[in-house]
Motif scaffolding. Structure first.
Motif, PDB file in Angstrom:
ATOM      1  N   VAL A 354       0.892  -1.148  -0.073  1.00 39.31           N
ATOM      2  CA  VAL A 354       0.005   0.095   0.027  1.00 39.31           C
ATOM      3  C   VAL A 354       0.847   1.239   0.024  1.00 39.31           C
ATOM      4  CG1 VAL A 354      -1.832   1.200   1.252  1.00 39.31           C
ATOM      5  CG2 VAL A 354      -1.636  -1.197   1.298  1.00 39.31           C
ATOM      6  N   GLU A 355       0.698   2.073  -0.976  1.00 32.02           N
ATOM      7  CA  GLU A 355       1.271   3.306  -0.984  1.00 32.02           C
ATOM      8  C   GLU A 355       0.510   4.383  -1.052  1.00 32.02           C
ATOM      9  OE1 GLU A 355       4.810   1.622  -4.300  1.00 32.02           O
ATOM     10  OE2 GLU A 355       3.027   2.565  -4.841  1.00 32.02           O
ATOM     11  N   GLY A 356       1.195   5.582  -0.450  1.00 33.41           N
ATOM     12  CA  GLY A 356       0.593   6.866  -0.635  1.00 33.41           C
ATOM     13  C   GLY A 356       1.321   8.157  -1.130  1.00 33.41           C
ATOM     14  N   THR A 357       0.664   9.171  -1.595  1.00 33.69           N
ATOM     15  CA  THR A 357       1.427  10.372  -1.902  1.00 33.69           C
ATOM     16  C   THR A 357       0.631  11.510  -1.552  1.00 33.69           C
ATOM     17  OG1 THR A 357       2.472  11.466  -3.934  1.00 33.69           O
ATOM     18  CG2 THR A 357       0.353  10.269  -4.208  1.00 33.69           C
ATOM     19  N   ARG A 358       1.292  12.694  -1.160  1.00 32.19           N
ATOM     20  CA  ARG A 358       0.616  13.995  -1.087  1.00 32.19           C
ATOM     21  C   ARG A 358       0.740  14.757  -2.256  1.00 32.19           C
ATOM     22  NH1 ARG A 358       2.224  16.891   4.338  1.00 32.19           N
ATOM     23  NH2 ARG A 358       0.113  17.486   3.869  1.00 32.19           N
ATOM     24  N   ASP A 359       1.401  14.496  -3.515  1.00 34.13           N
ATOM     25  CA  ASP A 359       1.330  15.342  -4.698  1.00 34.13           C
ATOM     26  C   ASP A 359      -0.320  15.277  -5.178  1.00 34.13           C
ATOM     27  OD1 ASP A 359       4.006  15.244  -4.115  1.00 34.13           O
ATOM     28  OD2 ASP A 359       4.606  13.687  -5.803  1.00 34.13           O
ATOM     29  N   ALA A 360      -0.338  16.325  -5.905  1.00 35.22           N
ATOM     30  CA  ALA A 360      -1.758  16.511  -6.360  1.00 35.22           C
ATOM     31  C   ALA A 360      -1.845  15.750  -7.797  1.00 35.22           C
ATOM     32  CB  ALA A 360      -1.535  18.134  -6.936  1.00 35.22           C
ATOM     33  N   ASP A 361      -1.010  15.416  -8.553  1.00 39.51           N
ATOM     34  CA  ASP A 361      -1.175  14.672  -9.603  1.00 39.51           C
ATOM     35  C   ASP A 361      -0.673  13.165  -9.509  1.00 39.51           C
ATOM     36  OD1 ASP A 361      -1.316  13.543 -12.183  1.00 39.51           O
ATOM     37  OD2 ASP A 361       0.118  14.702 -12.988  1.00 39.51           O
ATOM     38  N   PRO A 362      -1.430  12.354  -9.241  1.00 35.29           N
ATOM     39  CA  PRO A 362      -1.154  10.831  -9.107  1.00 35.29           C
ATOM     40  C   PRO A 362      -0.301  10.089 -10.142  1.00 35.29           C
ATOM     41  CG  PRO A 362      -3.547  10.901  -9.572  1.00 35.29           C
ATOM     42  CD  PRO A 362      -2.965  12.382  -9.558  1.00 35.29           C
ATOM     43  N   GLU A 363      -0.414  10.884 -11.551  1.00 37.28           N
ATOM     44  CA  GLU A 363       0.531  10.127 -12.574  1.00 37.28           C
ATOM     45  C   GLU A 363       1.723  10.622 -12.658  1.00 37.28           C
ATOM     46  OE1 GLU A 363      -1.073   8.208 -14.614  1.00 37.28           O
ATOM     47  OE2 GLU A 363      -2.885   8.208 -13.588  1.00 37.28           O
ATOM     48  N   ARG A 466      11.992  -8.841  -4.477  1.00 31.93           N
ATOM     49  CA  ARG A 466      10.604  -8.731  -4.838  1.00 31.93           C
ATOM     50  C   ARG A 466      10.698  -8.176  -6.493  1.00 31.93           C
ATOM     51  NH1 ARG A 466       8.061  -3.534  -1.618  1.00 31.93           N
ATOM     52  NH2 ARG A 466       9.138  -1.820  -2.734  1.00 31.93           N
ATOM     53  N   GLU A 467       9.539  -8.649  -7.141  1.00 33.08           N
ATOM     54  CA  GLU A 467       9.247  -8.151  -8.352  1.00 33.08           C
ATOM     55  C   GLU A 467       7.979  -7.461  -8.781  1.00 33.08           C
ATOM     56  OE1 GLU A 467       8.735 -10.555 -12.748  1.00 33.08           O
ATOM     57  OE2 GLU A 467      10.064 -11.792 -10.924  1.00 33.08           O
ATOM     58  N   ASP A 468       7.979  -6.315  -9.133  1.00 34.25           N
ATOM     59  CA  ASP A 468       6.732  -5.552  -9.359  1.00 34.25           C
ATOM     60  C   ASP A 468       5.573  -6.336 -10.298  1.00 34.25           C
ATOM     61  OD1 ASP A 468       4.510  -4.076  -9.576  1.00 34.25           O
ATOM     62  OD2 ASP A 468       5.870  -2.059 -10.188  1.00 34.25           O
ATOM     63  N   GLN A 469       4.403  -6.688  -9.647  1.00 36.88           N
ATOM     64  CA  GLN A 469       3.486  -7.287 -10.684  1.00 36.88           C
ATOM     65  C   GLN A 469       2.331  -6.523 -11.170  1.00 36.88           C
ATOM     66  OE1 GLN A 469       3.763 -10.919 -11.124  1.00 36.88           O
ATOM     67  NE2 GLN A 469       5.786 -10.072 -10.593  1.00 36.88           N
ATOM     68  N   GLY A 470       2.442  -5.252 -10.852  1.00 38.29           N
ATOM     69  CA  GLY A 470       1.629  -4.329 -11.397  1.00 38.29           C
ATOM     70  C   GLY A 470       0.590  -3.719 -10.104  1.00 38.29           C
ATOM     71  N   LEU A 471      -0.599  -2.916 -10.625  1.00 36.97           N
ATOM     72  CA  LEU A 471      -1.296  -2.396  -9.756  1.00 36.97           C
ATOM     73  C   LEU A 471      -2.411  -3.259  -9.623  1.00 36.97           C
ATOM     74  CD1 LEU A 471      -1.868   1.056 -11.484  1.00 36.97           C
ATOM     75  CD2 LEU A 471      -1.044   0.692  -9.001  1.00 36.97           C
ATOM     76  N   MET A 472      -2.951  -3.541  -8.290  1.00 39.42           N
ATOM     77  CA  MET A 472      -4.109  -4.017  -7.802  1.00 39.42           C
ATOM     78  C   MET A 472      -5.034  -3.076  -7.699  1.00 39.42           C
ATOM     79  SD  MET A 472      -4.900  -5.816  -4.027  1.00 39.42           S
ATOM     80  CE  MET A 472      -6.652  -6.095  -3.556  1.00 39.42           C
ATOM     81  N   ILE A 473      -5.039  -1.881  -7.211  1.00 42.07           N
ATOM     82  CA  ILE A 473      -6.032  -0.804  -7.244  1.00 42.07           C
ATOM     83  C   ILE A 473      -5.440   0.459  -7.326  1.00 42.07           C
ATOM     84  CG2 ILE A 473      -7.373   0.650  -5.557  1.00 42.07           C
ATOM     85  CD1 ILE A 473      -8.172  -1.970  -3.965  1.00 42.07           C
ATOM     86  N   ASP A 474      -5.607   1.022  -8.616  1.00 45.61           N
ATOM     87  CA  ASP A 474      -5.154   2.339  -8.889  1.00 45.61           C
ATOM     88  C   ASP A 474      -5.499   3.667  -8.121  1.00 45.61           C
ATOM     89  OD1 ASP A 474      -3.580   4.085 -10.638  1.00 45.61           O
ATOM     90  OD2 ASP A 474      -4.882   3.870 -12.452  1.00 45.61           O
ATOM     91  N   ALA A 475      -4.520   4.736  -8.377  1.00 51.24           N
ATOM     92  CA  ALA A 475      -4.568   5.617  -7.081  1.00 51.24           C
ATOM     93  C   ALA A 475      -6.133   6.204  -7.116  1.00 51.24           C
ATOM     94  CB  ALA A 475      -3.847   7.016  -7.919  1.00 51.24           C
ATOM     95  N   VAL A 476      -6.513   6.309  -5.886  1.00 51.53           N
ATOM     96  CA  VAL A 476      -7.817   6.673  -5.522  1.00 51.53           C
ATOM     97  C   VAL A 476      -7.710   7.815  -4.551  1.00 51.53           C
ATOM     98  CG1 VAL A 476      -9.172   4.513  -5.799  1.00 51.53           C
ATOM     99  CG2 VAL A 476      -7.918   4.799  -3.701  1.00 51.53           C
ATOM    100  N   ASP A 477      -8.659   8.868  -4.379  1.00 52.61           N
ATOM    101  CA  ASP A 477      -8.604   9.747  -3.207  1.00 52.61           C
ATOM    102  C   ASP A 477     -10.038   9.563  -2.475  1.00 52.61           C
ATOM    103  OD1 ASP A 477     -10.424  10.821  -5.019  1.00 52.61           O
ATOM    104  OD2 ASP A 477      -9.491  12.918  -5.113  1.00 52.61           O
ATOM    105  N   LEU A 478     -10.421  10.208  -1.434  1.00 51.94           N
ATOM    106  CA  LEU A 478     -11.691  10.186  -0.794  1.00 51.94           C
ATOM    107  C   LEU A 478     -12.738  10.249  -1.612  1.00 51.94           C
ATOM    108  CD1 LEU A 478     -10.910  11.682   2.612  1.00 51.94           C
ATOM    109  CD2 LEU A 478     -11.334   9.265   2.283  1.00 51.94           C
ATOM    110  N   ARG A 479     -12.767  11.331  -2.668  1.00 51.11           N
ATOM    111  CA  ARG A 479     -13.804  11.452  -3.574  1.00 51.11           C
ATOM    112  C   ARG A 479     -14.272  10.301  -4.427  1.00 51.11           C
ATOM    113  NH1 ARG A 479     -13.276  16.584  -7.309  1.00 51.11           N
ATOM    114  NH2 ARG A 479     -11.676  15.506  -8.043  1.00 51.11           N
TER     115      ARG A 479
END
Length: 485
Positions: A354-363, A466-479
């Protein structure tokens, strides 16, 4: 009353009652530390929502009358205090009704917790603790000798526990039958311990020996419990050694320690005297002076024993069934259950990070990982030893990684709690990369984990690769979460 009194098992009673009570202390401490953020009024799966849709008769609990976090705390502290008194042996110094009452209180309170605990309390060792606590309540106090029928029911419990675990393995994954299960299990088990990597790196022929020894311990040795005396004591000793091996190799909450306590109930006082170097000393001398049990106690014990014999029909049928159920309760009171573990072995370890960011643009953001207390995350960190303490969130993260869509019922609210920087939820974690501040976005990625080889560890200091297998849930915010996106 020679037909009723088991005067040669006073030490076994002490170990069974105090040991089970010690596990109850731990279980109620876990309630106090974890229940509210997971299942409380503002938890991931709130109890009030559960009691609105499930009838009491299907899952009896004191919390159906009313649930509040304050009441939950009162239940937790009551359980800790009563269980601690039993560990100290205080109720056992009184009449036989006193430990019966004390264990009865623990059983009712913990049953109330388990029956509203939903997936966070859906583990076999919850039923095991409830069944064990119910039975040891009827072992009496120091004023009377332990009853034969209750001891026999404890041995029947250990028999079902071990044989059920052995049969579910033999009937389940072919890796148990071809002796290759431990090529994978130390690495893919729900929560590895500090020595799990070392166990995994043992030579493969030794892994095959481990599996064969496990089959003997679970499919053959339990039958020794049917012969009270030295044979049963020897069988119990083998089980204890096997369980200690499991304690060293992984984190299985209190399952192993409770099994050790229950197995010790099959060791008679003479065997304890020999082991402790007290040959020639009658370890049951105190019991010989015990008074005859009161008539009410005999009647109650025989009635409860008869009830448990009747209830044994369903788990006994389950043991001989080709479609054996694992960790099943056949009644809502969790009495006389079916047990088993790891009928299927996972070959690859997948972790949800599980990851988080405080940046405005998740991309185009810089993401930081949340650290969990027990489950693998940081590839350099040595896994911790938490058992017999149970990290419920970390265990559910393992099931989530297996791809169970049902686990999303709590995981999506968990992501919302991270976005809110909910303090009770954050206290369940080892590391909040945002120091209590709210992230703008969170997401979940999948990684394949494996233990580092000795050469890889020497070169990098990493314990995992470890080896990255991709996204399970893409970036989401509360909205987006509020919209169900």
């Amino acid at each position: 009353m020679e037909w009723f009194d088991a005067e040669r098992y006073t030490i076994a009673r002490e170990i069974a009652q105090r040991g089970v009570a010690a596990v109850y202390v731990l279980a109620f401490v876990t309630v106090l530390r974890q229940f509210r953020p997971l299942l409380g009024e503002r938890g991931l799966l709130p109890v009030p929502s559960f009691t609105e849709r499930v009838p009491w008769r299907a899952s009896p609990s004191l919390f159906f009358a009313r649930y509040s976090d304050r009441l939950l705390v009162a239940v937790g502290w009551t359980g800790v205090v009563v269980a601690a008194a039993l560990v100290a042996g205080l109720p056992q110094q009184g009449p036989p009704w006193l430990p019966l009452l004390a264990f009865g209180v623990l059983w009712v309170l913990y049953l109330s917790v388990v029956n509203v605990g939903q997936t966070f309390y859906g583990f076999g060792w919850e039923s095991l603790l409830l069944e064990a606590g119910f039975l040891v309540a009827f072992l009496g106090s120091d004023a009377v000798a332990p009853p034969w029928t209750v001891l026999a029911l404890l041995w029947w419990l250990v028999f079902r526990l071990e044989l059920g675990a052995g049969l579910i393995k033999w009937r389940g994954d072919p890796a148990w039958r071809d002796l290759t299960a431990l090529y994978y299990h130390h690495e893919t088990q729900p929560m590895p311990g500090p020595a799990s990597r070392l166990f995994h790196l043992l030579p493969r022929p030794l892994h095959r020996v481990e599996v064969a020894a496990n089959h003997v311990a679970q499919l053959v040795v339990p039958f020794g419990l049917l012969v009270p005396g030295p044979v049963a004591s020897t069988a119990a000793a083998i089980m204890v050694v096997t369980q200690l091996w499991l304690v060293l190799s992984g984190n299985f909450a209190w399952l192993n320690w409770l099994t050790i306590v229950l197995a010790a109930s099959a060791v008679d006082d003479g065997s304890w005297a020999a082991v402790l170097g007290l040959v020639g000393v009658d370890a049951a001398a105190a019991a010989s002076a015990a008074a005859d049990p009161p008539a009410w106690f005999v009647v109650v014990v025989l009635a409860v024993s008869a009830l448990c014999v009747v209830l044994s029909y369903w788990p006994a049928r389950n043991l001989v069934s080709r479609h054996q159920r694992m960790n099943a309760s056949f009644n809502p009171f969790h009495l006389v259950n079916a047990y088993g573990a790891f009928g299927t072995i996972t070959r690859r370890r997948t972790e949800v990070v599980v990851e988080g960011t405080r940046d405005a643009d998740p991309e185009d953001a810089t993401w930081a990982e949340y650290g969990f207390r027990g489950k693998p995350g940081d590839v350099r960190r040595l896994p911790r030893q938490y058992a017999p303490y149970h990290l419920r969130l970390d265990w559910l993260m393992w099931f989530l990684a297996l791809g169970s869509s049902a686990q999303l019922r709590w995981f999506v609210p968990f992501l919302a709690k991270l976005l809110e920087a909910d303090r009770p939820t954050l206290r369940l974690l080892a590391d909040d990369p945002f120091g209590g501040e709210r992230p703008r976005w969170v997401r979940a990625r999948l990684y394949r984990y494996r233990f580092a080889t000795p050469a890889e560890h020497r070169a990098t200091g990493d314990r995992w690769v470890r080896e990255d297998q991709g996204l399970m849930i893409d970036a989401v915010d509360l909205r987006r979460l509020a919209r169900g996106g």
